[in-house]
Design a protein around this motif. Sequence first.
Motif, mmCIF file in Angstrom:
data_model
loop_
_atom_site.group_PDB
_atom_site.id
_atom_site.type_symbol
_atom_site.label_atom_id
_atom_site.label_comp_id
_atom_site.label_asym_id
_atom_site.label_seq_id
_atom_site.Cartn_x
_atom_site.Cartn_y
_atom_site.Cartn_z
ATOM 1 N N GLU A 23 -6.297 -12.988 20.152
ATOM 2 C CA GLU A 23 -6.704 -11.982 19.169
ATOM 3 C C GLU A 23 -6.105 -12.296 17.806
ATOM 4 O OE1 GLU A 23 -4.783 -8.014 18.945
ATOM 5 O OE2 GLU A 23 -6.781 -7.262 19.496
ATOM 6 N N TRP A 24 -4.817 -12.672 17.788
ATOM 7 C CA TRP A 24 -4.160 -13.029 16.519
ATOM 8 C C TRP A 24 -4.898 -14.180 15.843
ATOM 9 C CZ3 TRP A 24 -1.982 -18.033 16.592
ATOM 10 C CH2 TRP A 24 -1.446 -18.445 15.374
ATOM 11 N N LYS A 25 -5.225 -15.197 16.605
ATOM 12 C CA LYS A 25 -5.879 -16.362 16.021
ATOM 13 C C LYS A 25 -7.254 -16.004 15.466
ATOM 14 C CE LYS A 25 -6.666 -21.268 16.783
ATOM 15 N NZ LYS A 25 -6.444 -22.434 17.659
ATOM 16 N N GLN A 26 -7.980 -15.173 16.204
ATOM 17 C CA GLN A 26 -9.310 -14.783 15.742
ATOM 18 C C GLN A 26 -9.220 -13.979 14.451
ATOM 19 O OE1 GLN A 26 -11.462 -12.187 18.426
ATOM 20 N NE2 GLN A 26 -13.447 -12.809 17.593
ATOM 21 N N LEU A 27 -8.292 -13.025 14.401
ATOM 22 C CA LEU A 27 -8.135 -12.210 13.201
ATOM 23 C C LEU A 27 -7.709 -13.062 12.006
ATOM 24 C CD1 LEU A 27 -6.346 -9.059 14.680
ATOM 25 C CD2 LEU A 27 -8.619 -9.117 13.657
ATOM 26 N N LEU A 28 -6.807 -14.009 12.251
ATOM 27 C CA LEU A 28 -6.337 -14.850 11.157
ATOM 28 C C LEU A 28 -7.441 -15.778 10.658
ATOM 29 C CD1 LEU A 28 -3.942 -15.590 9.384
ATOM 30 C CD2 LEU A 28 -3.232 -17.250 11.120
ATOM 31 N N TRP A 245 8.071 5.977 0.328
ATOM 32 C CA TRP A 245 7.255 7.149 0.022
ATOM 33 C C TRP A 245 5.841 7.098 0.593
ATOM 34 C CZ3 TRP A 245 10.550 10.558 -1.148
ATOM 35 C CH2 TRP A 245 11.680 10.241 -1.907
ATOM 36 N N ARG A 246 5.354 5.916 0.977
ATOM 37 C CA ARG A 246 4.030 5.809 1.582
ATOM 38 C C ARG A 246 4.078 4.908 2.825
ATOM 39 N NH1 ARG A 246 3.705 9.459 -1.278
ATOM 40 N NH2 ARG A 246 2.112 10.001 -2.823
ATOM 41 N N PRO A 247 4.991 5.201 3.754
ATOM 42 C CA PRO A 247 5.149 4.325 4.925
ATOM 43 C C PRO A 247 3.929 4.308 5.839
ATOM 44 C CG PRO A 247 6.444 6.332 5.196
ATOM 45 C CD PRO A 247 5.973 6.321 3.781
ATOM 46 N N SER A 248 3.230 5.422 5.926
ATOM 47 C CA SER A 248 2.060 5.447 6.793
ATOM 48 C C SER A 248 0.967 4.517 6.263
ATOM 49 C CB SER A 248 1.513 6.877 6.925
ATOM 50 O OG SER A 248 0.370 6.902 7.748
ATOM 51 N N THR A 249 0.715 4.597 4.960
ATOM 52 C CA THR A 249 -0.336 3.767 4.370
ATOM 53 C C THR A 249 -0.030 2.284 4.536
ATOM 54 O OG1 THR A 249 -0.826 5.485 2.739
ATOM 55 C CG2 THR A 249 -1.615 3.259 2.266
ATOM 56 N N ILE A 250 1.157 1.867 4.091
ATOM 57 C CA ILE A 250 1.466 0.436 4.147
ATOM 58 C C ILE A 250 1.595 -0.029 5.591
ATOM 59 C CG2 ILE A 250 3.997 0.652 3.989
ATOM 60 C CD1 ILE A 250 1.744 -2.001 2.290
ATOM 61 N N GLY A 251 2.079 0.848 6.474
ATOM 62 C CA GLY A 251 2.187 0.490 7.882
ATOM 63 C C GLY A 251 0.837 0.233 8.517
ATOM 64 N N LEU A 252 -0.132 1.080 8.218
ATOM 65 C CA LEU A 252 -1.478 0.906 8.771
ATOM 66 C C LEU A 252 -2.173 -0.311 8.160
ATOM 67 C CD1 LEU A 252 -2.549 4.660 8.806
ATOM 68 C CD2 LEU A 252 -2.147 3.223 10.811
ATOM 69 N N VAL A 253 -1.989 -0.513 6.869
ATOM 70 C CA VAL A 253 -2.631 -1.655 6.203
ATOM 71 C C VAL A 253 -2.146 -2.976 6.788
ATOM 72 C CG1 VAL A 253 -2.734 -2.945 4.032
ATOM 73 C CG2 VAL A 253 -3.142 -0.475 4.032
ATOM 74 N N LEU A 254 -0.826 -3.132 6.902
ATOM 75 C CA LEU A 254 -0.281 -4.420 7.335
ATOM 76 C C LEU A 254 -0.429 -4.644 8.833
ATOM 77 C CD1 LEU A 254 2.896 -4.842 5.117
ATOM 78 C CD2 LEU A 254 0.551 -5.536 4.686
ATOM 79 N N SER A 255 -0.708 -3.590 9.576
ATOM 80 C CA SER A 255 -0.958 -3.754 11.010
ATOM 81 C C SER A 255 -2.396 -4.167 11.298
ATOM 82 C CB SER A 255 -0.655 -2.445 11.751
ATOM 83 O OG SER A 255 0.707 -2.122 11.642
ATOM 84 N N SER A 256 -3.227 -4.213 10.265
ATOM 85 C CA SER A 256 -4.645 -4.516 10.476
ATOM 86 C C SER A 256 -4.966 -5.995 10.289
ATOM 87 C CB SER A 256 -5.503 -3.701 9.502
ATOM 88 O OG SER A 256 -5.296 -4.133 8.163
ATOM 89 N N SER A 257 -4.047 -6.748 9.674
ATOM 90 C CA SER A 257 -4.370 -8.141 9.349
ATOM 91 C C SER A 257 -3.113 -9.007 9.362
ATOM 92 C CB SER A 257 -5.020 -8.232 7.968
ATOM 93 O OG SER A 257 -5.055 -9.572 7.502
ATOM 94 N N PRO A 258 -3.073 -10.067 10.173
ATOM 95 C CA PRO A 258 -1.914 -10.963 10.127
ATOM 96 C C PRO A 258 -1.783 -11.667 8.780
ATOM 97 C CG PRO A 258 -3.654 -11.868 11.542
ATOM 98 C CD PRO A 258 -4.047 -10.470 11.200
#
Length: 379
Positions: A23-28, A245-258
């Motif tokens: 999955e990681w390889k495909q996403l990357l 101050w925006r941990p949810s936003t940055i957490g979700l963003v960076l979890s979507s793409s290696p």
Amino acid sequence: MAFSVPSCAKPYTLDIPDKDMSEWKQLLELAKIGPDTWEGRQDDGRFGVSRQWLIDTKDYWLNKYDWRAQEKDINSFPNYKTNIEDIDVHYIALFSDKEDAIPIIFMHGWPGSFVEFLPMLKLICDKYPAKDLPYHIIVPSLPGYTLSSGGPVDRDWTLADSARVLDSLMKKLGFSKYLAQGGDVGSFLATTMAHSFDSCVGLHVTLISADPPEGVALTQTEKDALGRSAKWQVTGTAYAQEHAWRPSTIGLVLSSSPLALLAWIGEKFLEWSDTTPSLDHILTNISLYWFTQGFPRSIYPYRVLFSTPPEQKPPFIDKPMGFSFFPYELIPGIKAAIEKKGNLVFYGSHDKGGHFAALELPKEFFGDVEEFVKVAWKV
């Protein structure tokens, strides 16, 4: 009786499932590099990672980097897991056979992980056989970071919570007293543990916020270090504000793409190091964050560190404290300033080295720790 591996130390082997690797390889592979811009063409780091660095590193990660080889290297050390307060705590441990061995816990920060200390562990293994090792070396993944699970999702998790869990880890391993070492987030944890628990009898850190007193003569190295730090505090802390101050936003963003995670964390290894770590190390660290989905769980300290009013200064540390000055650290500590913070019994100063001191200069780093232990540990 010689110290033996405690029964609570359950061996652990890192083995990322093939499905996750696929999955990681495909996403990357599918991740699109952003458009060419003037800012993205600057390779001096002032605007972050360059577009070309991201192109080249993506290709290396996909086609040359060998995760399984890195996994094998990690597993060559004694890895363990134990459960404390419903946190699965991962740690590497070198247990000594000596009855009077001194327990030391080494704590990393963000965006690092326990792998920062692997070069140090290799030096220790080369220097000391188990029967002669003067220390019990404990290197955990901090709660919420990579191989350790995070706190509950129905309430906040704080540095005080992590400090309590890590103190409990040392006690669970049979240590009624120990020394704490930390850098970055680990330095704040070491300080909290020294303040909060009688079992933590001393600390050594590489980062502490302290302004040098007026009138103190500074070396050119110290002046340069403070100048870099002042510039960083103006131009380099936007990431931390986002974490705080925006941990949810940055957490979700960076979890979507290696690829996104590579850019966000890769920037810090390039910018915060004096000698840039190998690409394999950077990618191993980022791979750990990716495969464990650890990034959103790891940024909770920023809410405290960037929201505490400046007037709420921590109390003086009366336990033995050691500090190592590395000039490319983000907040370099000057001796005269550190002495105002606590009972400074050891101060090591170096002409090179940055934020990831244990990784960049493992021999010098551990040498400082050993010198600190000589004056800090009381039987």
